[in-house]
Scaffold this motif. Structure first.
Motif, short mmCIF file in Angstrom:
data_model
loop_
_atom_site.label_atom_id
_atom_site.label_comp_id
_atom_site.label_asym_id
_atom_site.label_seq_id
_atom_site.Cartn_x
_atom_site.Cartn_y
_atom_site.Cartn_z
N ASP A 132 0.85 -1.19 0.00
CA ASP A 132 0.00 0.00 0.00
C ASP A 132 0.88 1.24 0.00
OD1 ASP A 132 -1.90 1.96 0.35
OD2 ASP A 132 -2.93 0.95 2.00
N LEU A 133 0.80 2.02 -1.08
CA LEU A 133 1.56 3.26 -1.18
C LEU A 133 0.77 4.46 -0.68
CD1 LEU A 133 3.18 2.84 -4.73
CD2 LEU A 133 4.16 2.25 -2.50
N GLY A 134 -0.49 4.25 -0.34
CA GLY A 134 -1.33 5.36 0.09
C GLY A 134 -2.03 6.03 -1.08
N ILE A 138 -2.59 0.65 -4.33
CA ILE A 138 -2.27 -0.64 -3.72
C ILE A 138 -1.73 -1.56 -4.81
CG2 ILE A 138 -3.17 -2.66 -2.51
CD1 ILE A 138 -5.31 -0.84 -1.30
N LEU A 139 -0.51 -1.99 -4.64
CA LEU A 139 0.16 -2.84 -5.63
C LEU A 139 -0.02 -4.31 -5.25
CD1 LEU A 139 3.50 -0.85 -6.05
CD2 LEU A 139 1.29 -0.49 -7.19
N GLU A 140 -0.44 -5.11 -6.23
CA GLU A 140 -0.58 -6.55 -6.04
C GLU A 140 0.47 -7.25 -6.89
OE1 GLU A 140 -3.73 -10.11 -7.16
OE2 GLU A 140 -4.54 -8.16 -6.53
N PHE A 141 1.11 -8.26 -6.31
CA PHE A 141 2.21 -8.92 -7.00
C PHE A 141 1.76 -10.26 -7.60
CE2 PHE A 141 3.97 -6.11 -3.81
CZ PHE A 141 4.78 -5.30 -4.62
N VAL A 142 2.32 -10.55 -8.76
CA VAL A 142 1.96 -11.75 -9.51
C VAL A 142 3.23 -12.51 -9.83
CG1 VAL A 142 0.78 -12.63 -11.56
CG2 VAL A 142 0.09 -10.41 -10.60
N GLU A 143 3.35 -13.72 -9.34
CA GLU A 143 4.53 -14.53 -9.65
C GLU A 143 4.48 -15.00 -11.10
OE1 GLU A 143 6.18 -16.89 -5.97
OE2 GLU A 143 4.00 -17.16 -6.07
N MET A 144 5.56 -14.78 -11.83
CA MET A 144 5.69 -15.22 -13.22
C MET A 144 7.01 -15.97 -13.39
SD MET A 144 4.49 -11.86 -15.37
CE MET A 144 2.87 -11.10 -15.17
N PRO A 145 7.22 -17.04 -12.66
CA PRO A 145 8.53 -17.71 -12.70
C PRO A 145 8.88 -18.18 -14.11
CG PRO A 145 6.87 -19.12 -11.68
CD PRO A 145 6.25 -17.76 -11.82
N ASN A 146 10.15 -18.00 -14.44
CA ASN A 146 10.71 -18.44 -15.73
C ASN A 146 10.16 -17.67 -16.92
OD1 ASN A 146 12.46 -20.46 -14.61
ND2 ASN A 146 10.60 -21.63 -14.19
N THR A 158 -3.62 -1.70 -8.58
CA THR A 158 -5.07 -1.93 -8.54
C THR A 158 -5.86 -0.64 -8.78
OG1 THR A 158 -5.10 -1.65 -6.13
CG2 THR A 158 -4.82 -3.88 -6.98
N LYS A 159 -5.26 0.53 -8.57
CA LYS A 159 -5.98 1.80 -8.77
C LYS A 159 -6.08 2.17 -10.24
CE LYS A 159 -6.21 6.64 -7.34
NZ LYS A 159 -5.71 7.67 -6.40
N THR A 160 -4.98 2.06 -10.96
CA THR A 160 -4.96 2.48 -12.36
C THR A 160 -5.18 1.32 -13.33
OG1 THR A 160 -2.56 2.17 -12.54
CG2 THR A 160 -3.36 4.35 -11.83
N GLY A 161 -5.05 0.09 -12.84
CA GLY A 161 -5.18 -1.07 -13.73
C GLY A 161 -3.96 -1.31 -14.60
N ILE A 162 -2.81 -0.77 -14.20
CA ILE A 162 -1.58 -0.95 -14.97
C ILE A 162 -0.83 -2.18 -14.46
CG2 ILE A 162 0.64 0.02 -15.68
CD1 ILE A 162 -0.54 2.80 -15.16
N LEU A 163 -0.49 -3.07 -15.39
CA LEU A 163 0.39 -4.20 -15.08
C LEU A 163 1.79 -3.84 -15.52
CD1 LEU A 163 0.89 -7.16 -14.17
CD2 LEU A 163 0.47 -7.82 -16.56
N PHE A 164 2.71 -3.77 -14.56
CA PHE A 164 4.12 -3.56 -14.85
C PHE A 164 4.73 -4.95 -15.00
CE2 PHE A 164 2.54 -0.01 -12.37
CZ PHE A 164 2.92 1.08 -13.15
N PRO A 222 -8.00 -7.28 -13.72
CA PRO A 222 -8.70 -6.24 -14.50
C PRO A 222 -7.72 -5.25 -15.13
CG PRO A 222 -8.84 -5.74 -12.16
CD PRO A 222 -8.13 -7.07 -12.27
N ILE A 223 -6.94 -5.75 -16.08
CA ILE A 223 -5.86 -4.96 -16.68
C ILE A 223 -6.43 -3.90 -17.62
CG2 ILE A 223 -3.87 -5.05 -18.24
CD1 ILE A 223 -3.32 -7.87 -17.16
#
Length: 406
Positions: A132-134, A138-146, A158-164, A222-223
């Motif tokens: 939570d950056l305030g 709120i950033l949610e992490f997604v494991e993408m191994p390999n 989660t606020k902007t719907g941007i996946l980095f 919800p990207i």
């Protein structure tokens, strides 16, 4: 290096890299961008990075100054992927802010220590963990191994719907300040699609199964936008690059586009005579053809062509009882990248002895490539008319096989 605003309080910093071999191996005719991102909530996070920030912290300082960001206010460095093209900036950042926390996966933390001797203030995250950056960020992490190292994660705002997404959904090709899909025309979008094929086949292709799993995870988010570590930001139509990557995954198994790639090499011009004839035969047909000569054309270029081709023609002489060595090297790399299931045909010359077929079979077996070959054509010395006619028949047979799949 330049900076642009994606949406309010979210910025991209990028640098174009040219005239080097990516990973010290892959030729990039059109260069590559390396992108990092800043999110400003009540707390500020810097996501991914540029290798060494041009080698000096002053570069980063100048960019942050333009964005009116105090570097000492950056509390979190989020490293989606520890490969040095995304993490090499840590040493420079330490010189301007020593009070920060690194967020990465557990495997990323292990690499962080061995690469940079850094183990303090490290937060490890896994699937669905949040930060939570305030101000709603709120950033949610997604494991993408390999994809394509075992440490890789994605960061979803989660606020902007941007996946980095770091290496996932990336491409080769330099960018400018119009590095957003909504600011590009169709010709420019097509350019980045070609660069994405090259990037995928060269860098990520061997990990297509993990990529498929990562795409499945992304489909549950919800990207609204995708911001990769390389290439353009997909701000208008993120589904475009997701669908492209889904196709690239499927191409690995053999049914790709209605294309044929001809790879050839010749020592003294005898095999080349048959190649010239083969190209004329291919040009008579309504099918897309890519032609590459070894060793002149780079592995990366050939990999990209084969990745999108359902059919492959190999033309090379026997060399000391084996295949022409540059051809063997290319096929070894295709095997390592798991470009399997192609429909294929081989022809070429020999002098005192054959032997190319034996080595070809060994490579196919070694990497379980499962290419389906029609009967080869070998000729002693220079090809005669009957050899050329037979090559023409085999080419037509291959074209029919490919066409019948579509």
């Amino acid at each position: 290096m330049n900076q642009t605003k994606i949406v309010d309080n979210v910025y991209q910093l990028s640098v174009n890299i040219e005239d080097i071999l990516f990973e010290g191996l892959w030729e990039m005719p059109n260069g590559v961008s390396i992108n990092s991102y800043i999110i400003k909530g009540e707390k500020t996070a810097l996501i991914d990075g540029v290798c060494g920030w041009d080698g000096v912290p002053e570069t980063l300082l100048a960019l942050l100054d333009k964005l009116e960001i105090d570097p000492k206010s950056i509390e979190y460095l989020i490293i989606n992927h520890m490969e040095p093209d995304h993490s090499g900036w840590i040493e420079a950042f330490k010189k301007i802010n020593s009070n920060f926390k690194i967020v990465c996966s557990q495997k990323g933390a292990e690499l962080l220590e061995v690469f940079y001797n850094h183990s303090d203030n490290v937060i490890t995250v896994k699937d669905k963990d949040t930060l939570d950056l305030g101000n709603g960020y709120i950033l949610e992490f997604v494991e993408m191994p390999n994809v394509h190292w075992p440490d890789t994660i994605g960061t979803f705002d989660t606020k902007t719907g941007i996946l980095f997404s770091c290496d996932a959904f990336g491409s080769f090709g330099t960018v400018n300040e119009s590095n957003y899909d909504d600011l590009l025309n169709q010709e420019e979008i097509d350019f980045y699609e070609k660069e994405a094929v090259r990037y995928y086949s060269n860098i990520i292709g061997a990990f297509s199964l993990p990529v498929k799993k990562a795409i499945g995870k992304c489909e549950n988010l919800p990207i609204k936008m995708i911001a990769p570590g390389h290439g353009i930001v997909w701000r208008k139509n993120p589904n475009k690059i997701i669908e492209d990557y889904s196709r690239y995954v499927s191409y690995q198994k053999g049914l790709a586009r209605k294309e044929i790639t001809l790879i050839w090499g010749s020592m003294y011009g005898m095999t080349q005579k048959a190649v010239d004839y083969a190209i004329k035969e291919l040009e008579k047909e309504n099918i897309s053809v890519n032609v590459h000569k070894v060793p002149e054309d780079s592995w990366g270029t050939i990999l990209a062509s084969v990745w999108t081709s359902t059919g492959v023609i190999l033309a090379m002489p026997t060399y000391e009882y084996k295949m022409f060595p540059p051809m063997a090297a290319v096929l070894e790399e295709l095997g390592k990248k798991k470009a399997v299931g192609r429909k294929a045909f081989r022809f070429g010359s020999y002098g005192w002895s054959g032997g190319a077929q034996k080595e070809l079979d060994e490579i196919m077996d070694k990497y379980k490539m499962n290419w389906e070959f029609i009967e080869p054509v070998e000729f002693k010395g220079s090809p005669r008319e009957e050899d050329l006619n037979l090559i023409g028949l085999r080419i037509n047979e291959l074209i029919n096989i490919v066409n019948n799949l579509f």
